[in-house]
Write a protein that holds these residues in place. Structure first.
Motif, PDB file in Angstrom:
ATOM      1  N   ILE A 409     100.650  45.760  73.638  1.00  0.00           N
ATOM      2  CA  ILE A 409      99.948  44.562  73.172  1.00  0.00           C
ATOM      3  C   ILE A 409      98.477  44.742  73.514  1.00  0.00           C
ATOM      4  O   ILE A 409      98.090  44.730  74.682  1.00  0.00           O
ATOM      5  CB  ILE A 409     100.511  43.274  73.814  1.00  0.00           C
ATOM      6  CG1 ILE A 409     101.844  42.880  73.171  1.00  0.00           C
ATOM      7  CG2 ILE A 409      99.541  42.115  73.616  1.00  0.00           C
ATOM      8  CD1 ILE A 409     103.009  43.714  73.543  1.00  0.00           C
ATOM      9  N   SER A 410      97.652  44.938  72.484  1.00  0.00           N
ATOM     10  CA  SER A 410      96.225  45.160  72.683  1.00  0.00           C
ATOM     11  C   SER A 410      95.454  43.901  72.300  1.00  0.00           C
ATOM     12  O   SER A 410      96.019  42.805  72.237  1.00  0.00           O
ATOM     13  CB  SER A 410      95.773  46.378  71.875  1.00  0.00           C
ATOM     14  OG  SER A 410      94.454  46.752  72.234  1.00  0.00           O
ATOM     15  N   THR A 411      94.163  44.040  72.024  1.00  0.00           N
ATOM     16  CA  THR A 411      93.298  42.879  71.793  1.00  0.00           C
ATOM     17  C   THR A 411      92.194  43.225  70.809  1.00  0.00           C
ATOM     18  O   THR A 411      91.802  44.395  70.674  1.00  0.00           O
ATOM     19  CB  THR A 411      92.660  42.413  73.116  1.00  0.00           C
ATOM     20  OG1 THR A 411      91.668  41.408  72.846  1.00  0.00           O
ATOM     21  CG2 THR A 411      92.013  43.550  73.862  1.00  0.00           C
ATOM     22  N   THR A 445     103.330  52.572  69.696  1.00  0.00           N
ATOM     23  CA  THR A 445     102.688  51.664  68.748  1.00  0.00           C
ATOM     24  C   THR A 445     101.712  50.768  69.491  1.00  0.00           C
ATOM     25  O   THR A 445     101.998  50.333  70.608  1.00  0.00           O
ATOM     26  CB  THR A 445     103.739  50.768  68.053  1.00  0.00           C
ATOM     27  OG1 THR A 445     104.756  51.585  67.510  1.00  0.00           O
ATOM     28  CG2 THR A 445     103.110  49.925  66.963  1.00  0.00           C
ATOM     29  N   MET A 446     100.564  50.500  68.876  1.00  0.00           N
ATOM     30  CA  MET A 446      99.581  49.581  69.450  1.00  0.00           C
ATOM     31  C   MET A 446      99.334  48.445  68.475  1.00  0.00           C
ATOM     32  O   MET A 446      99.154  48.693  67.278  1.00  0.00           O
ATOM     33  CB  MET A 446      98.263  50.302  69.726  1.00  0.00           C
ATOM     34  CG  MET A 446      98.365  51.356  70.827  1.00  0.00           C
ATOM     35  SD  MET A 446      97.710  52.960  70.325  1.00  0.00           S
ATOM     36  CE  MET A 446      99.100  53.696  69.509  1.00  0.00           C
ATOM     37  N   VAL A 447      99.319  47.202  68.965  1.00  0.00           N
ATOM     38  CA  VAL A 447      99.118  46.029  68.109  1.00  0.00           C
ATOM     39  C   VAL A 447      97.966  45.210  68.651  1.00  0.00           C
ATOM     40  O   VAL A 447      98.007  44.740  69.790  1.00  0.00           O
ATOM     41  CB  VAL A 447     100.386  45.149  68.033  1.00  0.00           C
ATOM     42  CG1 VAL A 447     100.178  44.017  67.033  1.00  0.00           C
ATOM     43  CG2 VAL A 447     101.602  45.981  67.645  1.00  0.00           C
ATOM     44  N   ARG A 448      96.934  45.040  67.808  1.00  0.00           N
ATOM     45  CA  ARG A 448      95.759  44.265  68.222  1.00  0.00           C
ATOM     46  C   ARG A 448      95.773  42.883  67.576  1.00  0.00           C
ATOM     47  O   ARG A 448      96.099  42.738  66.405  1.00  0.00           O
ATOM     48  CB  ARG A 448      94.472  44.951  67.746  1.00  0.00           C
ATOM     49  CG  ARG A 448      94.080  46.200  68.457  1.00  0.00           C
ATOM     50  CD  ARG A 448      92.726  46.637  67.918  1.00  0.00           C
ATOM     51  NE  ARG A 448      92.438  48.020  68.261  1.00  0.00           N
ATOM     52  CZ  ARG A 448      91.693  48.831  67.526  1.00  0.00           C
ATOM     53  NH1 ARG A 448      91.189  48.392  66.381  1.00  0.00           N
ATOM     54  NH2 ARG A 448      91.469  50.058  67.910  1.00  0.00           N
ATOM     55  N   PHE A 449      95.383  41.878  68.342  1.00  0.00           N
ATOM     56  CA  PHE A 449      95.145  40.546  67.772  1.00  0.00           C
ATOM     57  C   PHE A 449      94.171  39.805  68.677  1.00  0.00           C
ATOM     58  O   PHE A 449      93.841  40.249  69.775  1.00  0.00           O
ATOM     59  CB  PHE A 449      96.441  39.764  67.563  1.00  0.00           C
ATOM     60  CG  PHE A 449      97.324  39.654  68.774  1.00  0.00           C
ATOM     61  CD1 PHE A 449      97.181  38.613  69.671  1.00  0.00           C
ATOM     62  CD2 PHE A 449      98.304  40.614  69.014  1.00  0.00           C
ATOM     63  CE1 PHE A 449      98.001  38.512  70.782  1.00  0.00           C
ATOM     64  CE2 PHE A 449      99.134  40.513  70.123  1.00  0.00           C
ATOM     65  CZ  PHE A 449      98.980  39.468  71.011  1.00  0.00           C
TER      66      PHE A 449
END
Length: 630
Positions: A409-411, A445-449
């Motif tokens: 969980i990225s940013t 996997t990396m997910v940015r929000f």
């Protein structure tokens, strides 16, 4: 005067039932006597063995029917109109029993007496019950603050009934936009059109409006909230149908409007096939399980029937809370899911490995991180240790344990970062990208929000707390804007992104339009029934103060995209092509960074972050507490 009556109603249930039965026996006999006396026109009536038999049969039948209909189980003070129907039915059966028994015993009872008796019995048996209900209704209503209910549908009706029985609020009227419902009476409350609010507000002086509408779209709800925000009273809502159905909330748990009501963000329904792909019948581990995103990931995951859910958390209290919540949910839904609550730090690689191997973890959602920009800016070494090295150690533990999927969980602050937190999260992405290219069997996997509404670090709970205390509401800058997403939506998209990912992909989530924080603050003040105070001479309630941008804080967050963004099979999920390093290059950087952190060389730490392809552009100052003191 009323003290003996009040003390009687506080007696034991058995005592009250015995008294009620004795009263009913006397009332039935008296009703029989009055009916015969009225028919014959005499106060003295013939009373032989035949009449005694008829009286006894009538009393017994009536008491048995009352018992079967549950009238001795009903609490008198809570009786409503349907109970009167039961009394009428019981009396009709009682009248039939009187007619039949008098016929067979040849008693001196005229044929018209049962009909007269029925009318008198309904009065004698029903009236005391209605009077008790009216007395307690008036007694408990006294001193209860008045509220209006908006929505005369199923939710509004249920809320009206629950509030009438409760002791916190007294509903005085209902409002609705549907003209077909206007004029109806629901549990003693008249339904008015919403255009009549001013009249009702002046008449009843309600303290708040309770929004009891759950079956409309986000856009319709936003338009409704926009209309209600101009009304001079606090607006609150009932829980959602889903929360009530799952047992998470009860109907009477009146609460402030959800953050989704404040902004009206439309979310896309999750694709269940993607939600289940990495979860159903699998062993799942969530790091940072007690945080805002981590805990919501846990909630979404247990709904997709995993085999094992391993909660990994450094904060003992947060771990206790999320474990208790999940156990209650599993018990309520009668699922067989193993919940493991594990304390620990993501910087302890051996601890992570032991847990992953023991519980044969299939998927890891890595939400553990320090995310508060100013705090990480003031505590650089700990931020880097946790965010970069914690991610590295967790990823290597996953590789060594045969974990199939690893989702970070990225940013959005990792996009061209201006602060240490954003740079550390971009560096964490680089670590996973390098490991993915090294031939790992684990799918990284990396997910940015962007910002999530209602999280522990969000402005929404801060503003709400400040407003309840009487202000002022603090905003850093009049022009500051942010992208927002709801926590459940963010968690769902993270899970779906992990399901469609190929090794080493960076995903970015569609955050819609940015929100001006000043507008959000003003909106919250209005919806809590207050007004903004502008200047010393203004009659408003809450002042808004500007405190200035904090260290490392941007005025405008950039769009949540990296370079070369392309779409995916999900409309809210995109993938970005990013610069990256090979694993030997990345390992060299990490070793150098580890040494700089060990020496507390903050200048060198910054230089390493600058020369690595993070896009880091600091303001020029180092804000770390130790550096400033030195």
């Amino acid at each position: 005067m009323f003290q003996p009556i009040l003390s009687l109603f506080s007696a034991k249930r058995v005592t009250k039932r015995v008294i009620t039965v004795l009263y009913d026996i006397l009332a039935i006999n008296f009703a029989l006597y009055v009916a015969i006396a009225l028919r014959t026109g005499r106060l003295t009536i013939p009373f032989g063995p035949e009449e005694v038999t008829s009286f006894v049969v009538t009393v017994l039948v009536t008491i048995v029917v009352f018992a079967k209909l549950g009238l001795y189980r009903a609490v008198l003070r809570y009786m409503i109109v349907p109970a009167l129907g039961h009394i009428a039915l019981a009396v009709i059966l009682s009248a039939f029993a009187l007619a039949i028994s008098s016929f067979y015993t040849h008693s001196y009872i005229h044929r018209s007496v049962p009909a007269i008796y029925a009318g008198i019995a309904v009065l004698f048996l029903g009236a005391p019950r209605v009077l008790v209900r009216m007395y307690f209704d008036r007694f408990y209503r006294k001193g209860k603050p008045h509220v209006l209910i908006y929505g005369a549908g199923a939710t509004g009706r249920d809320l009206a009934y629950a509030l009438r029985q409760g002791s916190e609020y007294h509903p005085v009227a209902m409002l609705d936009d549907d003209k077909k419902k206007c004029g109806n009476i629901i549990y003693g409350l008249k339904v008015y059109h919403s255009s009549e609010f001013e009249k009702l507000n002046g008449l009843y002086q309600p303290v708040k409006l309770l929004l009891a509408i759950n079956n409309i779209s986000t856009g319709e709800r936003l338009r409704l909230v926009n209309k209600l925000s101009s009304w001079p009273l606090e607006i609150q809502s009932v829980p959602s149908v889903e929360d009530i159905a799952s047992g998470k909330s009860s109907l009477t748990e009146i609460k402030d409007l959800e953050v989704s009501d404040l902004l009206g963000r439309d979310s896309v329904e999750p694709q269940e096939s993607l939600m289940k792909a990495c979860i159903e019948s699998k062993a799942i581990m969530i790091t940072g399980a007690g945080g805002s995103i981590g805990s919501e990931l846990c909630r979404q995951i247990v709904r997709r029937k995993p085999k094992v859910v391993l909660l990994f958390e450094l904060n003992e209290y947060n771990l206790y809370n999320i474990e208790r919540e999940l156990q209650q949910y599993i018990k309520f839904t009668k699922q067989e899911i193993k919940i493991i609550a594990a304390l620990g730090s993501v910087q302890h690689k051996k601890r992570l490995e032991n847990l992953m191997l023991t519980y044969e973890i299939d998927t890891v959602y890595h939400a553990a991180a320090y995310k508060h920009v100013p705090i990480v800016e003031h505590n650089t070494i700990e931020g880097i240790r946790n965010n970069i090295f914690g991610t590295w150690f967790t990823a290597e533990a996953a590789m060594n344990s045969g974990v199939s999927n690893f989702v970070l969980i990225s940013t959005d602050k990792a996009v061209r970062p201006t602060n240490v937190m954003g740079a550390s999260k971009r560096m964490a992405e680089l670590v996973l990208q390098a490991l993915a290219d090294s031939g790992s069997n684990t799918n990284f996997t990396m997910v940015r929000f962007g910002n999530v509404l209602g999280s522990s670090g969000s402005v929404v709970p801060l503003f709400r707390e400040q407003i309840k205390k009487g202000g002022p509401v603090t905003v850093t800058h009049p022009d500051i804007t942010r992208y927002f997403m709801l926590i459940p939506e963010a968690a769902q998209l993270v899970i779906q992104a992990g399901a469609i990912a190929h090794n080493g992909q960076v995903f970015v989530l569609d955050m819609s339009e940015p929100v001006k924080i000043l507008d959000l603050a003003k909106r919250m003040i209005q919806l809590m029934g207050l007004s903004e105070k502008v200047g010393e001479d203004c009659d408003g309630d809450i002042e808004i103060k500007f405190t200035g941008l904090r260290p490392g804080e941007k005025l405008y967050e950039e769009l949540l995209i990296g370079e070369n963004v392309t779409g995916t099979e999900h409309p809210k999920i995109m993938t970005a092509q990013e610069d990256k390093l090979s694993w030997p290059e990345m390992e060299s950087v990490l070793n150098e960074l580890d040494e700089a952190c060990h020496q507390t060389d903050l200048v060198k730490v910054r230089d390493i972050l600058l020369k690595t392809p993070t896009g880091y552009v600091p303001e020029g100052n180092i804000y770390d507490h130790l550096y400033k003191e030195a």
